[in-house]
Design an enzyme around this catalytic site. Structure first.
Site, short mmCIF file in Angstrom:
data_model
loop_
_atom_site.label_atom_id
_atom_site.label_comp_id
_atom_site.label_asym_id
_atom_site.label_seq_id
_atom_site.Cartn_x
_atom_site.Cartn_y
_atom_site.Cartn_z
NE ARG A 1 116.05 28.22 28.01
CZ ARG A 1 117.15 28.10 28.75
NH1 ARG A 1 117.81 26.95 28.75
NH2 ARG A 1 117.57 29.10 29.49
CE1 TYR B 1 107.84 34.27 34.61
CE2 TYR B 1 109.62 32.77 34.01
CZ TYR B 1 108.31 33.17 33.90
OH TYR B 1 107.44 32.47 33.10
CB ALA C 1 102.50 35.90 34.28
CG PHE D 1 103.86 35.13 22.23
CD1 PHE D 1 103.60 34.91 20.89
CD2 PHE D 1 104.69 34.25 22.90
CE1 PHE D 1 104.13 33.81 20.22
CE2 PHE D 1 105.24 33.16 22.25
CZ PHE D 1 104.95 32.93 20.91
CB ILE D 2 100.92 32.26 24.91
CG1 ILE D 2 102.40 31.93 24.71
CG2 ILE D 2 100.10 30.96 24.96
CD1 ILE D 2 103.02 31.13 25.85
CG ASP E 1 96.48 45.11 37.11
OD1 ASP E 1 96.84 44.01 37.58
OD2 ASP E 1 97.28 46.03 36.86
#
Length: 335
Positions: A217, A153, A87, A19-20, A65
């Site tokens: 958030r 995480y 990540a 995404f980012i 990877d």
């Protein structure tokens, strides 16, 4: 040294298929960089969200990877700047597969740092997360706030940050630890809060499944997050090297406020029900995140451009455009 005068630099973006990473790749190309974009190897030869990035001579896509040290060294050759975004990030999945997070987030960061050191990279930006802070002990949260590992995480991201910082201290590796608060926008995974609401409404559902609506958030639109990375890549060495730097707006919104804003933008009359599968364990939920952006706005010319409502409108527009919902499954909650 300020990098703004260096044209046509080669950037390595790990996690570029995400995404980012895909948005950052596009912005780097638009700014005149050459980009070596890492997509995770798979037998389908699928490049993730890089499939939506128009091909150009300045873009080189490689598959592999970050858990492989030799491969990391191979792709870091001749690179000016590394943007390390690769990540595992889904918090619920980290409860059931924590070893995978240690392997990718900690060992992957170690491999990239070692490769950057071996290859003489000029700057490496390591992506952290606001989740390392846990529930705010004070707001706004500055970079000195205590770390609180409230999920496997976040624990692995704290570990990855420490690995990167140790390479700065022990080997003078030119590290910047970039800590975005909650990023949202086009292409985000439907396991995240904003896309799961938009996709449920867009698919015609009128009873929307949610988790806890009380946490707050600090939401960054993805274009602002990408701009923050690039501003820190271009900043003077003596300003940013060895530092941990937030990318935040300084404003937080509850999940309920955000959900109601989305429903208003989409002109949808909906009901909300709590889905137990979407609730974190009690001691793992981060109840408030509101970031202090004083450091980045002092060190660079970065400022958040998008309000939450402006960013949500752009996000809704993307998700509801023809074809963009094809890869999403709103009826399934992907942990």
């Amino acid at each position: 040294m300020n990098r703004n005068t260096d044209n046509n630099r080669l950037a390595l973006v790990t996690g570029a298929d995400g995404f980012i990473g895909s948005h950052l790749t596009q912005q780097l190309l638009a700014d005149g960089w050459r980009v070596r974009a890492l997509a995770q190897y798979n037998s389908f030869n699928n490049w993730g969200w890089l499939e939506q990035v128009p091909p150009c001579p300045e873009l080189e896509i490689v598959c592999g990877d970050v858990r492989d040290a030799d491969f990391c060294r191979h792709i870091s050759r001749d690179v000016d700047t590394v943007f390390h975004l690769a990540a595992l990030i889904a918090i619920p999945y980290s409860y059931v597969a924590p070893d995978s997070y240690v392997d990718t987030n900690i060992r992957g960061t170690l491999n990239i740092c070692q490769a950057a050191r071996d290859c003489g990279v000029r700057r490496i930006l390591v992506t952290s997360t606001s989740e390392v802070y846990g529930t705010a002990l004070y707001v706004p949260i500055d970079e000195k706030h205590p770390r609180q590992p409230q999920s496997p995480y976040s624990a692995t991201k704290i570990g990855a940050d420490a690995i990167a910082k140790s390479f700065y201290n022990a080997f003078n590796l030119p590290v910047v630890i970039v800590r975005p608060f909650n990023t949202y926008g086009p292409r985000q995974s439907a396991r995240a809060f904003i896309p799961t609401i938009i996709t449920q409404i867009a698919s015609g559902m009128r009873t929307i499944k949610v988790g806890d609506l009380t946490p707050t958030r600090d939401f960054n639109f993805v274009a602002d997050t990408a701009a923050g990375f690039i501003a820190l890549a271009n900043a003077d060495d003596d300003k940013v090297l060895g530092r941990e730097i937030n990318i935040a707006t300084g404003k937080d919104y509850s999940m309920r406020e955000t959900l109601e804003m989305i429903a208003r933008i989409m002109d949808a009359k909906v009901d909300f029900v709590t889905d137990p599968d979407r609730l974190r364990p009690a001691n793992s939920e981060v109840f408030r995140l509101c970031g202090d952006n004083t450091l980045i706005t002092t060190l660079t010319d970065w400022r958040p451009r998008y309000s939450l409502e402006e960013g949500l409108r752009k996000t809704v527009e993307w998700f509801t455009a023809p074809g963009n919902m094809a890869g999403y499954k709103p009826e399934i909650y992907n942990k």
